[in-house]
Design a protein around this motif. Structure first.
Motif, PDB file in Angstrom:
ATOM      1  N   SER A 148       0.954  -1.261   0.040  1.00 32.15           N
ATOM      2  CA  SER A 148       0.164  -0.137   0.012  1.00 32.15           C
ATOM      3  C   SER A 148       0.805   1.540   0.069  1.00 32.15           C
ATOM      4  CB  SER A 148      -0.953  -0.014   1.234  1.00 32.15           C
ATOM      5  OG  SER A 148      -1.557   1.348   1.275  1.00 32.15           O
ATOM      6  N   SER A 149       0.382   2.363  -0.414  1.00 36.06           N
ATOM      7  CA  SER A 149       1.048   3.579  -0.160  1.00 36.06           C
ATOM      8  C   SER A 149       0.517   4.397   0.935  1.00 36.06           C
ATOM      9  CB  SER A 149       0.840   4.395  -1.721  1.00 36.06           C
ATOM     10  OG  SER A 149      -0.543   4.502  -2.020  1.00 36.06           O
ATOM     11  N   SER A 150      -0.605   3.904   1.452  1.00 34.38           N
ATOM     12  CA  SER A 150      -1.133   4.519   2.792  1.00 34.38           C
ATOM     13  C   SER A 150      -0.189   4.787   3.778  1.00 34.38           C
ATOM     14  CB  SER A 150      -2.221   3.824   3.286  1.00 34.38           C
ATOM     15  OG  SER A 150      -1.983   2.653   3.757  1.00 34.38           O
ATOM     16  N   GLY A 151       1.020   4.028   4.085  1.00 32.12           N
ATOM     17  CA  GLY A 151       1.651   4.233   5.242  1.00 32.12           C
ATOM     18  C   GLY A 151       1.471   3.649   6.411  1.00 32.12           C
ATOM     19  N   GLU A 152       0.215   2.772   6.483  1.00 30.94           N
ATOM     20  CA  GLU A 152      -0.315   2.406   7.608  1.00 30.94           C
ATOM     21  C   GLU A 152       0.312   0.834   8.049  1.00 30.94           C
ATOM     22  OE1 GLU A 152      -4.329   2.864   6.930  1.00 30.94           O
ATOM     23  OE2 GLU A 152      -4.504   5.026   7.444  1.00 30.94           O
TER      24      GLU A 152
END
Length: 187
Positions: free
Chosen positions: A21-25
């Motif tokens: 993911s690119s959300s960084g979560e």
């Protein structure tokens, strides 16, 4: 949502789950059951290394956790990715020594303050047994240790505070200790 659906399914419980993911979560993904997290854009070499681990081309590290606190056992289980670590947890020193004699792990994670047999006695017994003396032990404690107590932990490969535990600090500690024992294990 998919992570929450897959983890409780016993047929899929041991299947490694990777979130990209690119959300960084990352923390959220791991908390929900992901074994690995990759940030987009994906680094090709990192992905290949991950695939090697997931397909068995890299050995899984056997870890024995000896801790009487259920919360601590749960926390360590959540911090170590299943795709790289096989964690066996026991709730007392006697069970830990018995398990060690049955199947020696690559590393032991050990609490100090436990009933019946504390971590100091566990380390002493580990050192006395030639078949087990080479197994490295990392002490995980929430106690503030005085110099005398620290001297009793000389057999331990490392002492870590439970309050500073994170996935990265624990994994780095295990890899560092294994590298000291056998550089080929962590190659």
């Amino acid at each position: 949502r998919l992570l929450l659906e897959l983890r409780p399914d016993e047929a899929k419980a041991d299947m490694p789950l990777v979130v990209m993911s690119s959300s960084g979560e990352e923390r959220k993904a791991v908390h929900l059951g992901a074994d690995e997290y990759l940030s987009k854009p994906i680094d090709g070499e990192q992905l290949l290394g991950l695939l090697d681990r997931l397909t068995g081309r890299q050995s899984i590290v056997d870890v024995l956790l000896v801790d009487d606190e259920e919360i601590a056992r749960y926390l360590v289980r959540q911090l170590l990715p299943r795709s790289r670590y096989n964690l066996i947890a026991v709730d007392n020193g006697n069970a830990g020594l018995e398990r060690l004699r049955e199947t020696p792990p690559d590393v032991v994670l050990l609490d100090i303050n436990m009933p019946a047999m504390n971590g100091y006695e566990f380390l002493a017994r580990l050192a006395e047994d030639p078949a087990l003396a080479a197994v490295p032990a990392i002490v995980l404690t929430s106690a503030i240790l005085d110099p005398y107590e620290r001297s009793l932990l000389q057999r331990a490969a490392m002492v870590m505070s439970k309050s500073s535990l994170s996935a990265s600090t624990l994994i780095d500690a295990i890899q560092g200790v294994l590298h000291l024992v056998d550089p080929l294990l962590t190659g």
